[in-house]
Design a protein around this motif. Structure first.
Motif, PDB file in Angstrom:
ATOM      1  N   GLY A 227      52.472   5.166  -3.004  1.00  0.00           N
ATOM      2  CA  GLY A 227      51.349   4.795  -2.288  1.00  0.00           C
ATOM      3  C   GLY A 227      51.293   3.478  -1.498  1.00  0.00           C
ATOM      4  N   ASN A 228      50.262   2.844  -1.212  1.00  0.00           N
ATOM      5  CA  ASN A 228      50.258   1.677  -0.574  1.00  0.00           C
ATOM      6  C   ASN A 228      50.045   0.425  -1.483  1.00  0.00           C
ATOM      7  OD1 ASN A 228      49.308  -0.950   0.863  1.00  0.00           O
ATOM      8  ND2 ASN A 228      48.480   0.452   2.715  1.00  0.00           N
ATOM      9  N   MET A 229      50.979  -0.477  -1.497  1.00  0.00           N
ATOM     10  CA  MET A 229      51.428  -1.442  -2.579  1.00  0.00           C
ATOM     11  C   MET A 229      50.279  -2.473  -2.305  1.00  0.00           C
ATOM     12  SD  MET A 229      53.729  -1.367  -5.160  1.00  0.00           S
ATOM     13  CE  MET A 229      55.047  -0.747  -4.235  1.00  0.00           C
ATOM     14  N   ARG A 230      49.997  -2.758  -1.199  1.00  0.00           N
ATOM     15  CA  ARG A 230      48.781  -3.734  -0.839  1.00  0.00           C
ATOM     16  C   ARG A 230      47.494  -3.343  -1.703  1.00  0.00           C
ATOM     17  NH1 ARG A 230      46.140  -4.108   4.925  1.00  0.00           N
ATOM     18  NH2 ARG A 230      44.685  -5.838   4.593  1.00  0.00           N
ATOM     19  N   ILE A 231      47.139  -2.165  -1.476  1.00  0.00           N
ATOM     20  CA  ILE A 231      45.888  -1.835  -2.117  1.00  0.00           C
ATOM     21  C   ILE A 231      45.880  -1.884  -3.537  1.00  0.00           C
ATOM     22  CG2 ILE A 231      44.296   0.092  -2.408  1.00  0.00           C
ATOM     23  CD1 ILE A 231      44.177  -1.261   0.068  1.00  0.00           C
ATOM     24  N   TRP A 232      47.155  -0.945  -4.287  1.00  0.00           N
ATOM     25  CA  TRP A 232      47.450  -0.890  -5.527  1.00  0.00           C
ATOM     26  C   TRP A 232      47.371  -2.380  -6.238  1.00  0.00           C
ATOM     27  CZ3 TRP A 232      48.316   2.726  -9.426  1.00  0.00           C
ATOM     28  CH2 TRP A 232      48.308   4.063  -8.954  1.00  0.00           C
TER      29      TRP A 232
ATOM     30  N   ALA B 247      62.566  -4.800  -2.288  1.00  0.00           N
ATOM     31  CA  ALA B 247      63.612  -4.130  -2.201  1.00  0.00           C
ATOM     32  C   ALA B 247      63.382  -3.328  -0.717  1.00  0.00           C
ATOM     33  CB  ALA B 247      63.711  -2.766  -3.146  1.00  0.00           C
ATOM     34  N   ARG B 248      62.095  -3.331  -0.314  1.00  0.00           N
ATOM     35  CA  ARG B 248      61.831  -2.667   0.793  1.00  0.00           C
ATOM     36  C   ARG B 248      62.085  -3.793   2.022  1.00  0.00           C
ATOM     37  NH1 ARG B 248      56.058   0.307  -0.676  1.00  0.00           N
ATOM     38  NH2 ARG B 248      56.831   1.733  -1.836  1.00  0.00           N
ATOM     39  N   TRP B 249      61.901  -4.773   1.870  1.00  0.00           N
ATOM     40  CA  TRP B 249      61.932  -5.952   2.839  1.00  0.00           C
ATOM     41  C   TRP B 249      63.054  -6.531   2.997  1.00  0.00           C
ATOM     42  CZ3 TRP B 249      58.116  -7.326   6.539  1.00  0.00           C
ATOM     43  CH2 TRP B 249      56.920  -6.850   6.165  1.00  0.00           C
TER      44      TRP B 249
ATOM     45  N   ILE C  53      43.908 -12.571  -1.933  1.00  0.00           N
ATOM     46  CA  ILE C  53      45.163 -13.526  -1.222  1.00  0.00           C
ATOM     47  C   ILE C  53      46.138 -12.071  -0.958  1.00  0.00           C
ATOM     48  CG2 ILE C  53      47.215 -14.564  -1.093  1.00  0.00           C
ATOM     49  CD1 ILE C  53      45.184 -16.847  -2.597  1.00  0.00           C
ATOM     50  N   LEU C  54      46.224 -11.254  -2.050  1.00  0.00           N
ATOM     51  CA  LEU C  54      47.188 -10.251  -1.975  1.00  0.00           C
ATOM     52  C   LEU C  54      46.590  -9.262  -0.890  1.00  0.00           C
ATOM     53  CD1 LEU C  54      47.507  -9.297  -5.755  1.00  0.00           C
ATOM     54  CD2 LEU C  54      49.527  -9.692  -4.188  1.00  0.00           C
ATOM     55  N   PHE C  55      45.258  -8.947  -0.948  1.00  0.00           N
ATOM     56  CA  PHE C  55      44.653  -7.877   0.033  1.00  0.00           C
ATOM     57  C   PHE C  55      45.149  -8.513   1.752  1.00  0.00           C
ATOM     58  CE2 PHE C  55      41.446  -5.874   2.697  1.00  0.00           C
ATOM     59  CZ  PHE C  55      41.650  -4.753   2.233  1.00  0.00           C
ATOM     60  N   ILE C  56      44.849  -9.737   1.871  1.00  0.00           N
ATOM     61  CA  ILE C  56      45.070 -10.098   3.033  1.00  0.00           C
ATOM     62  C   ILE C  56      46.537 -10.272   3.680  1.00  0.00           C
ATOM     63  CG2 ILE C  56      44.656 -12.243   4.562  1.00  0.00           C
ATOM     64  CD1 ILE C  56      42.324 -12.946   2.865  1.00  0.00           C
ATOM     65  N   PHE C  57      47.498 -10.444   2.655  1.00  0.00           N
ATOM     66  CA  PHE C  57      48.774 -10.904   3.164  1.00  0.00           C
ATOM     67  C   PHE C  57      49.722  -9.968   2.873  1.00  0.00           C
ATOM     68  CE2 PHE C  57      46.766 -15.162   3.000  1.00  0.00           C
ATOM     69  CZ  PHE C  57      47.126 -15.704   4.458  1.00  0.00           C
ATOM     70  N   ILE C  58      49.654  -9.096   1.764  1.00  0.00           N
ATOM     71  CA  ILE C  58      50.766  -8.311   1.608  1.00  0.00           C
ATOM     72  C   ILE C  58      50.618  -6.926   2.298  1.00  0.00           C
ATOM     73  CG2 ILE C  58      51.423  -6.367  -0.390  1.00  0.00           C
ATOM     74  CD1 ILE C  58      52.335  -9.140  -1.118  1.00  0.00           C
ATOM     75  N   ARG C  59      51.697  -6.671   2.880  1.00  0.00           N
ATOM     76  CA  ARG C  59      52.068  -5.492   3.541  1.00  0.00           C
ATOM     77  C   ARG C  59      53.327  -4.466   2.900  1.00  0.00           C
ATOM     78  NH1 ARG C  59      48.369  -7.283   5.111  1.00  0.00           N
ATOM     79  NH2 ARG C  59      47.524  -7.750   7.500  1.00  0.00           N
ATOM     80  N   ASN C  60      52.856  -3.096   3.113  1.00  0.00           N
ATOM     81  CA  ASN C  60      53.572  -2.112   2.215  1.00  0.00           C
ATOM     82  C   ASN C  60      55.016  -2.195   2.400  1.00  0.00           C
ATOM     83  OD1 ASN C  60      53.273  -0.083   0.141  1.00  0.00           O
ATOM     84  ND2 ASN C  60      53.544   1.484   1.592  1.00  0.00           N
ATOM     85  N   LYS C  61      55.332  -2.096   3.916  1.00  0.00           N
ATOM     86  CA  LYS C  61      56.764  -2.131   4.285  1.00  0.00           C
ATOM     87  C   LYS C  61      56.745  -2.778   5.678  1.00  0.00           C
ATOM     88  CE  LYS C  61      55.804   2.636   5.949  1.00  0.00           C
ATOM     89  NZ  LYS C  61      54.272   2.682   5.591  1.00  0.00           N
TER      90      LYS C  61
ATOM     91  N   GLU D  19      57.613  -1.966   8.348  1.00  0.00           N
ATOM     92  CA  GLU D  19      57.202  -1.255   9.674  1.00  0.00           C
ATOM     93  C   GLU D  19      55.731  -1.424   9.716  1.00  0.00           C
ATOM     94  OE1 GLU D  19      59.007   0.067   7.338  1.00  0.00           O
ATOM     95  OE2 GLU D  19      60.693   1.290   7.988  1.00  0.00           O
ATOM     96  N   ASP D  20      54.640  -1.553   8.824  1.00  0.00           N
ATOM     97  CA  ASP D  20      53.531  -1.941   8.952  1.00  0.00           C
ATOM     98  C   ASP D  20      53.218  -3.018   9.988  1.00  0.00           C
ATOM     99  OD1 ASP D  20      53.214   0.126   7.350  1.00  0.00           O
ATOM    100  OD2 ASP D  20      52.697  -1.175   5.698  1.00  0.00           O
ATOM    101  N   VAL D  21      54.334  -4.110  10.038  1.00  0.00           N
ATOM    102  CA  VAL D  21      53.987  -5.222  11.123  1.00  0.00           C
ATOM    103  C   VAL D  21      55.179  -5.101  12.213  1.00  0.00           C
ATOM    104  CG1 VAL D  21      53.207  -6.863   9.427  1.00  0.00           C
ATOM    105  CG2 VAL D  21      55.621  -6.722   9.620  1.00  0.00           C
ATOM    106  N   GLY D  22      55.629  -3.932  12.475  1.00  0.00           N
ATOM    107  CA  GLY D  22      56.579  -3.706  13.589  1.00  0.00           C
ATOM    108  C   GLY D  22      58.122  -4.230  13.403  1.00  0.00           C
ATOM    109  N   GLN D  23      58.472  -4.499  12.151  1.00  0.00           N
ATOM    110  CA  GLN D  23      59.667  -5.227  11.673  1.00  0.00           C
ATOM    111  C   GLN D  23      60.688  -4.158  11.079  1.00  0.00           C
ATOM    112  OE1 GLN D  23      59.137  -8.927   9.904  1.00  0.00           O
ATOM    113  NE2 GLN D  23      58.638  -9.980  11.928  1.00  0.00           N
ATOM    114  N   ALA D  24      61.709  -4.508  10.802  1.00  0.00           N
ATOM    115  CA  ALA D  24      62.804  -3.816  10.061  1.00  0.00           C
ATOM    116  C   ALA D  24      63.160  -4.588   8.781  1.00  0.00           C
ATOM    117  CB  ALA D  24      63.938  -3.308  10.724  1.00  0.00           C
TER     118      ALA D  24
END
Length: 419
Positions: free
Chosen positions: A74-79, A127-129, A182-190, A192-197
């Motif tokens: 799922g989406n780690m940000r929402i969870w 691990a994802r980032w 703060i989690l909701f505003i700044f966390i991104r799931n992976k 690719e969500d911000v156009g990076q690797a």
């Protein structure tokens, strides 16, 4: 995919460090600060209060067993945001409890939700980032707990003394709710969500460097399923390592204040050394694991943890300096922070990292359940903590046995990874 100049993964690390610094310290690490005032108010024993800790451990196991895979997919940000809000609501509910059974129920719900904000999602996000500098990122993240411990330990004690335990629970609820935002505003799931690797070692001016970077990025989408991992001896030795790590961590930390107080020492001073040590330990161990690997880093943890127990054994005869030194070295027992997640990724890959790590986390939580009860029982039967520290020395050696055999038997596992 073009990598932006600033890697957003460091923002993820900063937020995860904040989560370790505030809610994890206040809700999980220092829950024992409420034992005496709550027991006095409700007219219950410490043993009855401790049932809440056991209920919380069971809740964490159930979350890891049934929710780890869903959270990983799922989406780690929402969870994480939702889980933190539920935890904040539970802290608020604790301020209104009037009977110990209410504490048990609330603690179960609290830790079921809060497991969705701790080791499992934190290590999955790292691990994802991060492929490169994963140890450093892990060290910075978990150093937050030490920083928070040093700052918040005296603050929490003063709040309970000045405002009462009910109002202090409300303060924690407010702090946790702010962290959820703060989690909701700044966390991104992976990435690719911000156009990076994922962060990898890059040499953009050479074709070989670019090819190696792409190969490293590809490892994030490869690995083994949980069912496949459970069929390997490496998984079971890793579970042994984490189970013993949980016993050691929960037993020593939970009993340390009582042990020091029984022998006429200042337990607040000793715990300050422990909290300060966790900061230094995380920053030191991160680069060590990056440069030397999981096996070397794990052995270093085991050696320093064994020395910490020797220091505790010597404290009653030789004074508070040995207790402070033992507490400082005890802070290097970072099996859950480093050994578990890094070995999990090295052995079983990342395609089902959360599923596999959920099993590893269960083993650690089981150890955390056993540790305090085992140590307290040995103290009760023998009349002192000496035998308990000796038993924990044996447990510490089993940590080394587990990780050495897990890595040795898992050398060829990456060849079996798949997309």
């Amino acid at each position: 995919m073009t990598q932006k100049k600033f890697f957003y993964g460091w923002v993820i690390v900063a937020v995860l460090c904040l989560i370790n610094m505030i809610p994890i310290v206040l809700i999980s690490n220092y829950a024992s600060f409420f034992q005496m005032p709550v027991c006095e108010t409700l007219g219950v024993t410490y043993a009855e209060f401790a049932i809440g800790s056991m209920a919380g451990s069971i809740a964490g196991i159930l979350f890891s067993l049934f929710m780890a895979g869903k959270m990983g997919r799922g989406n780690m940000r929402i969870w994480m945001s939702v889980c933190m809000l539920i935890a904040a609501g539970c802290e608020l509910a604790l301020s209104f409890m009037t009977a110990i059974w209410q504490y048990w129920v609330i603690q179960f719900v609290l830790m079921f939700a809060f497991t969705g904000c701790m080791f499992l999602p934190i290590n999955t996000l790292l691990a994802r980032w991060f492929v490169d500098k994963k140890g450093l990122a892990t060290g910075i993240t978990y150093a937050g707990a030490g920083i928070g411990g040093v700052i918040l330990s005296p603050v929490l004690s003063q709040c309970i003394a000045a405002s009462g335990w009910r109002m202090t629970y409300i303060y924690i609820a407010i702090a946790s709710a702010v962290c959820a935002v703060i989690l909701f505003i700044f966390i991104r799931n992976k990435p690719e969500d911000v156009g990076q690797a994922p962060l990898v070692k890059r040499e953009p001016n050479t074709l070989t460097g670019q090819a190696e970077a792409k190969a490293e990025e590809a490892t994030v989408t490869k690995g083994m399923t949980r069912a496949e991992a459970l069929k390997t001896p490496s998984m079971w030795f890793l579970l042994l390592c984490l189970f013993c790590g949980g016993i050691m961590a929960a037993a020593a930390v939970s009993q340390l204040p009582t042990f020091v107080a029984e022998n006429g020492g200042n337990y607040a001073l000793v715990m300050m050394f422990y909290s300060a040590g966790t900061i230094f330990a995380k920053f030191l161990l991160g680069p060590v694991f990056d440069a030397k690997g999981v096996k070397f880093g794990s052995t270093l943890i085991v050696v320093l943890t064994a020395l910490s127990l020797i220091g505790l054994l010597l404290f009653p005869q030789f004074g508070i300096v040995f207790a402070c030194a033992g507490a400082l070295l005890l802070s290097f027992n970072c099996v859950a922070s480093f050994v578990g997640p890094l070995a999990n990724g090295q052995l079983f890959g990342y395609i089902a990292f959360a599923d596999c790590y959920g099993v590893v986390n269960i083993s650690y939580l089981l150890g955390c359940m056993v540790g305090p009860t085992l140590t307290a029982a040995i103290r009760t039967v023998s009349g002192s903590y000496d035998l308990a520290w000796i038993v924990l020395l044996i447990v510490t050696l089993l940590i080394e046995v587990g990780i050495v055999f897990a890595l040795k038997l898992g050398t060829n596992l990456p060849a079996k990874w798949h997309s």
